[in-house]
Scaffold this motif. Structure first.
Motif: not given
Ligand code: VNL
Length: 384
Positions: A146-150, A152-155, A182-185, A213-221
């Motif tokens: 859902x993060x990846x989709x959000x 892309x949908x937000x530019x 998959x969405x084109x990003x 344009x953005x950094x996507x991050x997962x690190x443990x809490x």
């Protein structure tokens, strides 16, 4: 031969617990070291459920036996699980902040037929490792898609990904790339950081130099989230116009105040925010504060609270006579109204199906919270 003896001991263990008037839940959690906050959140969440619902079900007393895995330590987790099964004769195994500990215990769950509730660890494959495992937390794939989709949908079109270099991080990295491209990003760079004591500065500098344009991050809490946020600010990524998108692990309720006002505006996707508005969450927050008024509960506390709800329901339906296979039948397809919203255990995969929320860090009554503004309903683990 050794295996036969072990099996005999396991068989004896289950006969004895049948007759006992106590239902024992062995909680394997990280109580010391860097990840000690996880153990605290998980034990608090479990105790909050018991505080709210009493400690007797179907005439049996529910007893928690808490064991410290000390951190990502599969050998320790395995030895403690064996002790819990053979010596303490537990009816359930539960807990597991970290993936490596959950994976290490899967063969024991299978051999001893002990229903095992994963209250946090979030790598997709865990539930596939034993037919006696169910999960009440989440998977990284489930919240990342859902993060990846959000995004892309937000530019957003160009993203750099940064993940912790182990199971859940790899799942997050793969899922983000798959869904976003998959969405084109475009994923313009990928970095993996060590799970213990990472020095974030140089990693974050490489992200900045990649001009996404953005950094996507997962690190443990916990401490890692604080460390990443600090480097993101010090290296001036926000000023360079690089948006921060993350899974809710980075902005989780336990550390969000420690992130400071720099976290304002960060967008994340996750299954629980303490700011979620519902009667169930209100009751949960009240019960939690009776156990520990000094900390704010996070998603791990909720995973544990719901895990206890699932255990109580099994004990109720089996009238206190816990049999591993019958317990699994009750768990498969179980529906609960969680503080996060409605949840269900997928009967095929034994993994959780739940709403995923898109949230923004904002001030609410002077404190930082993840404020939910979009809901994706009933998300299954796409990693299956
Ligand atoms: C895991 C997943 C650990 C998400 C986390 O930090 C987390 C894990 C405690 O599966 O090991 O936020």
């Amino acid at each position: 031969m050794k295996k036969l003896i072990l099996l005999a001991v396991f068989a004896l263990a289950s006969v004895q617990s049948w007759a006992a008037d106590t239902i024992k839940v062995g909680l394997l959690v990280e109580m010391t070291g860097t990840f000690a906050d996880f153990g605290l959140q998980i034990t608090n969440g479990a105790k909050a459920y018991m505080k709210q619902h009493g400690d007797t079900v179907a005439g049996k007393k529910i007893e928690l036996i808490i064991k410290d895995t000390t951190g990502p330590a599969p050998d320790v987790a395995k030895r403690l699980a064996q002790e819990l099964v053979v010596k303490d004769k537990v009816d359930f195994l539960a807990g597991f902040g970290l993936t490596p500990n959950a994976l290490a215990v899967a063969p024991i769950a299978t051999e001893a037929k002990i229903p095992t509730i994963i209250m946090n660890a979030a790598t997709s494959v865990i539930t596939a490792k034993s037919p006696y495992i169910v999960r009440t937390s989440f998977t990284l794939a489930q919240v990342t898609e859902p993060m990846a989709q959000w995004a892309y949908r937000n530019g957003v079109r160009k993203v750099f990904t940064v993940v912790a270099d182990y199971g859940p991080g790899h799942d997050a990295e793969d899922t983000f790339k798959k869904a976003f491209t998959k969405m084109g990003g475009q994923v313009v760079g990928e970095l993996r950081v060590p799970l213990t004591n990472p020095e974030f500065g140089p990693f974050v500098q490489r992200v900045k130099d990649g001009k996404p344009e953005a950094v996507f991050v997962f690190v443990p809490a916990g401490e890692m989230a604080v460390g990443f946020m600090k480097a993101y600010n010090e290296r001036g990524l926000a000023k360079a116009g690089i948006k921060l998108l993350s899974t809710g692990d980075v902005t989780e309720d336990g550390v969000i105040e420690a992130l400071g006002d720099n976290a304002l505006g960060v967008i994340s996707t996750h299954q629980y925010s303490a700011a979620h508005v519902s009667p169930e969450n209100k009751a949960f927050l009240a019960a939690y504060s009776q156990i520990d008024p000094k900390t704010r509960p996070n998603f791990m506390a909720v995973g544990a609270y719901d895990g206890m709800a699932a255990i109580y329901e099994v004990v109720r339906q089996l009238k206190g006579n816990i049999d591993g296979d019958k317990a699994m039948q009750v768990l498969k397809g179980m529906k609960l109204l969680s503080p996060r919203g409605p949840i269900q255990i997928d009967p095929e995969t034994r993994d959780i199906v739940q709403n995923v929320y898109v949230r923004e860090v904002k001030k609410v009554n002077g404190k930082l919270y993840n404020v939910e503004f979009e809901t994706i309903n009933a998300v299954k683990d796409p990693g299956k």
